[in-house]
Write a protein that holds these residues in place. Structure first.
Motif, PDB file in Angstrom:
ATOM      1  N   GLU A   1       0.831  -1.209   0.000  1.00  0.00           N
ATOM      2  CA  GLU A   1       0.000   0.000   0.000  1.00  0.00           C
ATOM      3  C   GLU A   1       0.864   1.257   0.000  1.00  0.00           C
ATOM      4  O   GLU A   1       0.593   2.215  -0.726  1.00  0.00           O
ATOM      5  CB  GLU A   1      -0.920  -0.007   1.222  1.00  0.00           C
ATOM      6  CG  GLU A   1      -2.069  -0.995   1.128  1.00  0.00           C
ATOM      7  CD  GLU A   1      -2.917  -1.012   2.383  1.00  0.00           C
ATOM      8  OE1 GLU A   1      -2.550  -0.296   3.362  1.00  0.00           O
ATOM      9  OE2 GLU A   1      -3.940  -1.725   2.414  1.00  0.00           O
TER      10      GLU A   1
ATOM     11  N   GLU B   1       2.505   1.678  -3.448  1.00  0.00           N
ATOM     12  CA  GLU B   1       1.563   2.133  -4.473  1.00  0.00           C
ATOM     13  C   GLU B   1       1.227   3.604  -4.297  1.00  0.00           C
ATOM     14  O   GLU B   1       1.043   4.336  -5.276  1.00  0.00           O
ATOM     15  CB  GLU B   1       0.300   1.272  -4.428  1.00  0.00           C
ATOM     16  CG  GLU B   1       0.547  -0.155  -4.923  1.00  0.00           C
ATOM     17  CD  GLU B   1      -0.663  -1.050  -4.790  1.00  0.00           C
ATOM     18  OE1 GLU B   1      -1.631  -0.647  -4.076  1.00  0.00           O
ATOM     19  OE2 GLU B   1      -0.673  -2.155  -5.377  1.00  0.00           O
ATOM     20  N   GLU B   2       1.161   4.063  -3.055  1.00  0.00           N
ATOM     21  CA  GLU B   2       0.913   5.489  -2.815  1.00  0.00           C
ATOM     22  C   GLU B   2       2.065   6.334  -3.352  1.00  0.00           C
ATOM     23  O   GLU B   2       1.862   7.377  -3.973  1.00  0.00           O
ATOM     24  CB  GLU B   2       0.726   5.756  -1.324  1.00  0.00           C
ATOM     25  CG  GLU B   2       0.437   7.220  -1.016  1.00  0.00           C
ATOM     26  CD  GLU B   2       0.404   7.517   0.470  1.00  0.00           C
ATOM     27  OE1 GLU B   2      -0.197   8.533   0.845  1.00  0.00           O
ATOM     28  OE2 GLU B   2       0.992   6.745   1.252  1.00  0.00           O
ATOM     29  N   LYS B   3       3.300   5.865  -3.139  1.00  0.00           N
ATOM     30  CA  LYS B   3       4.468   6.605  -3.631  1.00  0.00           C
ATOM     31  C   LYS B   3       4.493   6.682  -5.151  1.00  0.00           C
ATOM     32  O   LYS B   3       4.978   7.667  -5.718  1.00  0.00           O
ATOM     33  CB  LYS B   3       5.758   5.949  -3.136  1.00  0.00           C
ATOM     34  CG  LYS B   3       6.074   6.216  -1.678  1.00  0.00           C
ATOM     35  CD  LYS B   3       7.418   5.616  -1.322  1.00  0.00           C
ATOM     36  CE  LYS B   3       7.779   5.913   0.121  1.00  0.00           C
ATOM     37  NZ  LYS B   3       9.100   5.342   0.478  1.00  0.00           N
ATOM     38  N   GLN B   4       3.978   5.661  -5.798  1.00  0.00           N
ATOM     39  CA  GLN B   4       3.995   5.655  -7.261  1.00  0.00           C
ATOM     40  C   GLN B   4       3.073   6.714  -7.853  1.00  0.00           C
ATOM     41  O   GLN B   4       3.159   7.027  -9.051  1.00  0.00           O
ATOM     42  CB  GLN B   4       3.612   4.269  -7.797  1.00  0.00           C
ATOM     43  CG  GLN B   4       4.502   3.132  -7.316  1.00  0.00           C
ATOM     44  CD  GLN B   4       5.973   3.462  -7.373  1.00  0.00           C
ATOM     45  OE1 GLN B   4       6.540   3.720  -8.438  1.00  0.00           O
ATOM     46  NE2 GLN B   4       6.631   3.475  -6.213  1.00  0.00           N
ATOM     47  N   GLN B   5       2.196   7.272  -7.030  1.00  0.00           N
ATOM     48  CA  GLN B   5       1.293   8.314  -7.508  1.00  0.00           C
ATOM     49  C   GLN B   5       1.951   9.696  -7.520  1.00  0.00           C
ATOM     50  O   GLN B   5       1.391  10.646  -8.063  1.00  0.00           O
ATOM     51  CB  GLN B   5       0.041   8.355  -6.626  1.00  0.00           C
ATOM     52  CG  GLN B   5      -0.757   7.056  -6.638  1.00  0.00           C
ATOM     53  CD  GLN B   5      -1.906   7.078  -5.648  1.00  0.00           C
ATOM     54  OE1 GLN B   5      -2.390   8.138  -5.264  1.00  0.00           O
ATOM     55  NE2 GLN B   5      -2.358   5.905  -5.234  1.00  0.00           N
ATOM     56  N   LEU B   6       3.133   9.804  -6.919  1.00  0.00           N
ATOM     57  CA  LEU B   6       3.827  11.085  -6.888  1.00  0.00           C
ATOM     58  C   LEU B   6       4.357  11.458  -8.263  1.00  0.00           C
ATOM     59  O   LEU B   6       4.706  10.586  -9.071  1.00  0.00           O
ATOM     60  CB  LEU B   6       4.989  11.031  -5.879  1.00  0.00           C
ATOM     61  CG  LEU B   6       4.611  10.773  -4.430  1.00  0.00           C
ATOM     62  CD1 LEU B   6       5.872  10.620  -3.576  1.00  0.00           C
ATOM     63  CD2 LEU B   6       3.740  11.895  -3.882  1.00  0.00           C
ATOM     64  N   HIS B   7       4.440  12.753  -8.531  1.00  0.00           N
ATOM     65  CA  HIS B   7       4.986  13.244  -9.794  1.00  0.00           C
ATOM     66  C   HIS B   7       6.483  13.533  -9.623  1.00  0.00           C
ATOM     67  O   HIS B   7       6.877  14.222  -8.683  1.00  0.00           O
ATOM     68  CB  HIS B   7       4.269  14.535 -10.239  1.00  0.00           C
ATOM     69  CG  HIS B   7       2.849  14.296 -10.667  1.00  0.00           C
ATOM     70  ND1 HIS B   7       2.454  14.307 -11.985  1.00  0.00           N
ATOM     71  CD2 HIS B   7       1.726  14.015  -9.949  1.00  0.00           C
ATOM     72  CE1 HIS B   7       1.162  14.063 -12.051  1.00  0.00           C
ATOM     73  NE2 HIS B   7       0.690  13.891 -10.830  1.00  0.00           N
TER      74      HIS B   7
END
Length: 359
Positions: free
Chosen positions: A346, A349-355
């Motif tokens: 989890e 996956e949250e980190k992968q949403q960062l730009h």
């Protein structure tokens, strides 16, 4: 589809043996119907070795210390991603079971971040801050957590200003004092001092393990521990009490001679339990924790609470305090491992949403 789990254990650390015990316990609790388990062993000399995929739990610790049959990663530790045929393994998550230096201190977490791999437990900042007792105490002070008085210094200061440091300890602290390496766990290198001569000896012992030393004022209190589990919304277990039969909770009483009683749940007033649980959450957030933390406290006869420390990779065998605390909070050992793996994915996956670049 089975998740591929890379278990990373051993390590170039004074806590190498503790890590091996933890690894064997975790492997024994993993559901092989749900996970593909790949062992990655680091020798005490720092050599990385990858074994074949495990088909069943290891029956002995020796089975986890690979010899010639393993892929020895001599040139590049990132080769642990490759099997013996040179093909990359797509790990769903890495489970670091490393205790102490080069594993619990943010170093291996930084490697896994650079490799963009999900991993169980705390990130770089929380791991390094949780390992360095001085930085940890300073963060706790900012967060307003109550602590016993302490002082600290580094090796070069001790060499050049020994009498000044001793005078400072005696001026700021009362006897007894506890001397600790700043960057080590499992009570390695910790000594109790009741006079100046013992203090000098204790400091010399601690300096064998670290260049930074913490000296804390002793306090007549019970040792209470709580387990924290989660990411942004952590949960806290019931409290447990450590009752060592020795003078204090040292390495031998933790791991060797069985001279320590673990009382779960600890007998405490309800309001004290509530306060401890709230302080444990605050400590977890103060270091930006994720996954798991064991929060350790001192509680006096008057039920005054002092934060001792947090451990970002606590002992994790079935008889260790952290899993036992969750067992008494209705979370079994196998379920606890499953939840930690889920929390790791989890967070990843949250980190992968960062730009990482401008649009």
């Amino acid at each position: 589809m089975k998740k591929r789990i890379g278990l990373l254990y051993g390590g170039k650390s004074a806590e190498h043996e503790v890590s091996l015990s933890t690894a064997r316990a975790v492997i024994g609790a993993l559901n092989f119907e749900e996970y593909e388990v790949y062992p990655i062993f680091i020798t005490p000399e720092g050599e990385w070795r990858r074994g074949e995929r495990l088909e069943k739990p290891a029956s002995t610790i020796e089975e986890l210390q690979f010899g010639d049959e393993a892929t020895i990663l001599e040139n590049n530790i990132t080769d642990f991603l490759m099997d013996k045929n040179g093909e990359a393994t797509q790990f769903d998550v890495i489970f670091p079971l490393l205790h102490g230096t080069n594993g619990e201190d943010g170093t291996v977490q930084g490697l896994l971040e650079v490799l963009n791999l999900p991993y169980v437990g705390n990130g770089v900042l929380a791991s390094s801050a949780g390992m360095d007792k001085v930085i940890m105490k300073q963060l706790f002070e900012i967060a307003g957590l109550p602590q016993v008085p302490y002082t600290y210094f580094i090796r070069s200061e001790w060499v050049n200003e020994k009498h000044t440091i001793l005078a400072r300890c005696e001026e700021q602290l009362n006897w007894p004092m506890f001397v600790k390496p700043a960057n080590l766990g499992s009570s390695v290198g910790i000594s109790k001092a009741t006079n100046r001569e013992e203090l000098v000896t204790a400091i010399d012992i601690a300096l064998q393990y670290d260049r930074k030393i913490v000296v804390e004022q002793g306090v007549a209190a019970r040792e209470i521990e709580l387990a924290v589990l989660g990411n942004d919304f952590p949960e806290v277990s019931v409290p447990g009490e450590i009752k060592p039969m020795t003078d204090f909770y040292d390495y031998d009483s933790k791991y060797k001679d069985g001279s320590t009683a673990l009382i779960i749940p600890a007998e405490l007033p309800a309001e004290t339990v509530t306060s401890l649980q709230e302080l444990a959450k605050r400590a977890f957030k103060a270091i930006d924790g994720s996954g798991l933390v064991r929060a350790d406290f001192f509680v006096t006869a008057e039920n005054n609470i002092y934060m001792n420390e947090v451990n970002t990779m606590p002992g994790f065998t079935p008889v260790s305090m952290y899993p036992l605390l969750w067992q008494h909070t209705d979370v079994s050992y196998p379920v606890l491992i499953d939840r930690l793996i889920t929390l790791a994915i989890e967070r990843y996956e949250e980190k992968q949403q960062l730009h990482y670049k401008k649009d």
